[in-house]
Design an enzyme around this catalytic site. Structure first.
Site, mmCIF file in Angstrom:
data_model
loop_
_atom_site.group_PDB
_atom_site.id
_atom_site.type_symbol
_atom_site.label_atom_id
_atom_site.label_comp_id
_atom_site.label_asym_id
_atom_site.label_seq_id
_atom_site.Cartn_x
_atom_site.Cartn_y
_atom_site.Cartn_z
ATOM 1 C CD1 TRP A 103 -1.940 -2.337 1.777
ATOM 2 C CD2 TRP A 103 -2.943 -1.346 0.045
ATOM 3 N NE1 TRP A 103 -2.903 -3.195 1.310
ATOM 4 C CE2 TRP A 103 -3.541 -2.615 0.257
ATOM 5 C CE3 TRP A 103 -3.405 -0.536 -0.990
ATOM 6 C CZ2 TRP A 103 -4.582 -3.085 -0.547
ATOM 7 C CZ3 TRP A 103 -4.448 -1.012 -1.791
ATOM 8 C CH2 TRP A 103 -5.018 -2.271 -1.557
ATOM 9 C CG ASP A 173 -3.104 4.040 4.505
ATOM 10 O OD1 ASP A 173 -4.090 3.848 5.242
ATOM 11 O OD2 ASP A 173 -2.930 3.432 3.428
ATOM 12 C CE LYS A 197 -7.691 -2.752 5.514
ATOM 13 N NZ LYS A 197 -7.999 -3.982 4.789
#
Length: 361
Positions: A103, A173, A197
């Protein structure tokens, strides 16, 4: 009779059962309106209350100071990979990225389309088995910001702490570990996270931004990609993902009533410790991907000695009601994602299965 399911999906992932039950109860008739919340105008007072309650709960649970703003956005964390450099990377500056997994690589790639970038540090050479120490990062005065990914779902690594004296803004992030542990938000100029999540279902992205990072309003940014557009409209410039925000609010209420972030952090540590103990005491039957001082409390990645054993273990797990244990193709093997809503009982059941399988194989 409903079969017992242990949900270890990496995202979208498990939601707290009380949250799902509340949503079920309110689904057809929200606040005695005769309508589902999904049918209501986002301009209505009823929805606006939900929207503002979600912001207030986030402020309370995370200890967010008054000089930070909360935005509810769409496009997932992936759209933030572009919005951040569009809004904060100016000519003569560079965006600096710490690469710790897939990511962060994607975030860097999007920034290269916008302006000058560089890599502060990377653990790619080891297939991302560790988090580079902040003391090793390559930093320069013209860094527009430093970007990190706090937890790496694919590789099972996580920052164990964060630098607190950087000269450039730190942007994180936190899609896969936000609200899983206490942090000092004042170490960051921006935190963003996809909801799917720890925050709720997919569909909404939370961005928490310090006001001084927003002080320079850049021109020539497409309207929907400009943070000021959403800032000035309280994230109601266009129709937001109203039901996802409602569910986010409900998850935050559940977290508050469960003792808050400090209590959930202790639970998460206990959950992770139980599975890591099963790995470490297996005499090499199970091997973890992450180095011990970089292990994630959210995503536990491990392999067995052969691909045949991996497949055999995963087949047995599926038969016993364990869902989502397949590892990502970059690492292979197995991955247990144990976000806030995953109960300790599920982790202990996994440990029992791992010990049973080892004994028989």
């Amino acid at each position: 009779m409903v079969k017992t399911i242990y949900n270890f999906n990496a995202g979208p992932s498990a939601l707290p059962k009380p949250v799902l039950e509340k949503a079920q109860k309110e689904f057809l008739n929200f606040k005695d309106s005769g309508m589902s919340l999904m049918e209501m105008s986002h301009r209505s007072k009823v929805y606006e209350d939900v929207h503002n309650e979600a912001q207030s709960l986030l402020k309370e649970l995370m200890g967010i100071p008054e000089d930070y703003r909360i935005l509810f956005l769409q496009g997932g964390a992936s759209l933030q990979f572009s919005m951040i450099p569009m809004n904060f990377l100016s000519s003569g500056q560079r965006a600096n990225y710490v690469l710790t997994g897939a990511w962060s690589e994607k975030a860097l790639k999007e920034a290269t389309f916008i302006g000058e970038t560089t890599v502060a540090a990377s653990s790619k050479g080891s297939n991302y088995t560790f988090i580079p120490e902040a003391s090793t990062w390559s930093l320069q005065p013209n860094d527009a910001y430093i970007h990190i990914t706090s937890n790496n779902t694919i590789f099972g690594t996580q920052f164990q702490g964060f630098p607190d004296s950087l000269k450039s803004p730190l942007i994180a992030d936190m899609s896969s570990d936000i609200l899983s542990r206490e942090i000092n938000i004042e170490n960051f100029s921006m935190i963003y996270a996809g909801a799917q999540k720890n925050l709720g279902p997919s569909g909404v992205t939370v961005a928490i931004i310090k006001e001084d990072l927003l002080s320079d309003k850049k021109e020539n940014i497409p309207t929907m990609l400009n943070y000021h557009t959403h800032l000035e409209a309280n994230s109601l410039f266009n129709t937001p993902p109203t039901y996802s925000i409602y569910m986010l609010r409900n998850v935050l209420e559940w977290l508050k009533h469960s003792g808050g972030v400090s209590e959930i952090e202790q639970r998460n540590h206990e959950k992770a410790a139980s599975i890591y103990e099963a790995i470490d005491q297996s005499n090499g039957f199970y091997t973890g991907h992450a180095e011990r001082n970089s292990r994630s409390n959210m995503n536990i990645t491990f392999n067995l000695a052969t691909e045949e054993l991996n497949k055999k273990f995963l087949a047995l797990a599926k038969e016993r009601g364990f869902v989502g244990l397949n590892g990502h193709r970059s690492v292979g093997g197995c991955r247990a994602s144990i976000y806030n809503a995953v109960p300790l009982e599920a982790c202990l059941a996994l440990c029992d299965l791992m010990k049973e399988f080892q004994k028989k194989n």
